[in-house]
Design a protein around this motif. Structure first.
Motif, PDB file in Angstrom:
ATOM      1  N   ALA A  62       0.775  -1.198  -0.032  1.00 62.37           N
ATOM      2  CA  ALA A  62      -0.110  -0.121   0.074  1.00 62.37           C
ATOM      3  C   ALA A  62       0.874   1.082  -0.163  1.00 62.37           C
ATOM      4  O   ALA A  62       1.961   1.166   0.515  1.00 62.37           O
ATOM      5  CB  ALA A  62      -0.850  -0.105   1.275  1.00 62.37           C
ATOM      6  N   PRO A  63       0.392   2.393  -0.559  1.00 55.95           N
ATOM      7  CA  PRO A  63       1.147   3.362  -0.593  1.00 55.95           C
ATOM      8  C   PRO A  63       1.280   4.073   1.078  1.00 55.95           C
ATOM      9  O   PRO A  63       0.337   4.186   1.582  1.00 55.95           O
ATOM     10  CB  PRO A  63       0.206   4.578  -1.473  1.00 55.95           C
ATOM     11  N   GLY A  64       2.545   4.562   1.288  1.00 54.39           N
ATOM     12  CA  GLY A  64       2.683   5.023   2.475  1.00 54.39           C
ATOM     13  C   GLY A  64       2.938   3.991   3.663  1.00 54.39           C
ATOM     14  O   GLY A  64       3.010   4.436   4.800  1.00 54.39           O
ATOM     15  N   ALA A  65       2.771   2.703   3.318  1.00 53.54           N
ATOM     16  CA  ALA A  65       3.128   1.726   4.004  1.00 53.54           C
ATOM     17  C   ALA A  65       4.430   1.695   4.757  1.00 53.54           C
ATOM     18  O   ALA A  65       4.681   1.299   6.030  1.00 53.54           O
ATOM     19  CB  ALA A  65       2.718   0.139   3.688  1.00 53.54           C
ATOM     20  N   GLY A 112       7.591   2.577   9.593  1.00 48.42           N
ATOM     21  CA  GLY A 112       8.916   3.148  10.004  1.00 48.42           C
ATOM     22  C   GLY A 112       8.383   3.696  11.405  1.00 48.42           C
ATOM     23  O   GLY A 112       8.983   3.771  12.493  1.00 48.42           O
ATOM     24  N   ALA A 113       7.171   4.349  11.282  1.00 52.28           N
ATOM     25  CA  ALA A 113       6.736   5.123  12.351  1.00 52.28           C
ATOM     26  C   ALA A 113       6.370   3.947  13.602  1.00 52.28           C
ATOM     27  O   ALA A 113       6.749   4.293  14.820  1.00 52.28           O
ATOM     28  CB  ALA A 113       5.423   6.083  12.094  1.00 52.28           C
TER      29      ALA A 113
END
Length: 99
Positions: A27-30, A35-36
């Motif tokens: 998914a985009p931004g996964a 990481g967060a």
């Protein structure tokens, strides 16, 4: 007979879980979310270590305060009262020695 059916259900659940993990990963931004989350886990671990350190310091402080009470002959007091009294008396000693 019940055993093959359970195995089939378990296999299906495992496959569905694997698919879900793959979808999340693509998914985009996964990568930013993962990481967060990793960063947050590291911070929580660090906070847990610090809190454990504070607990041991509190125990040591309580023991020192009890020893000080015995030396001064005050008797038993609660740790919170002793702590605030100790802070005030330490500040007063510093002021009087500086004069």
């Amino acid at each position: 007979m019940a055993r093959p059916r359970q195995r089939n259900i378990v296999e299906r659940l495992a496959d569905a879980g694997e698919e879900a993990i793959q979808r999340i990963g693509s998914a985009p931004g996964a990568d930013r979310v993962l990481g967060a989350m990793t960063s947050m886990r590291d911070r929580v671990d660090d906070l847990q270590r610090r809190v454990r350190g504070l607990e041991s310091l509190e125990k040591r402080l309580g023991a020192v305060e009890r020893r000080l009470d015995k030396i001064e002959g005050k008797g038993k007091t609660s740790a919170r009262k002793t702590t605030s009294t100790a802070k005030r008396s330490t500040a007063a000693r510093k002021r009087s020695s500086a004069s």
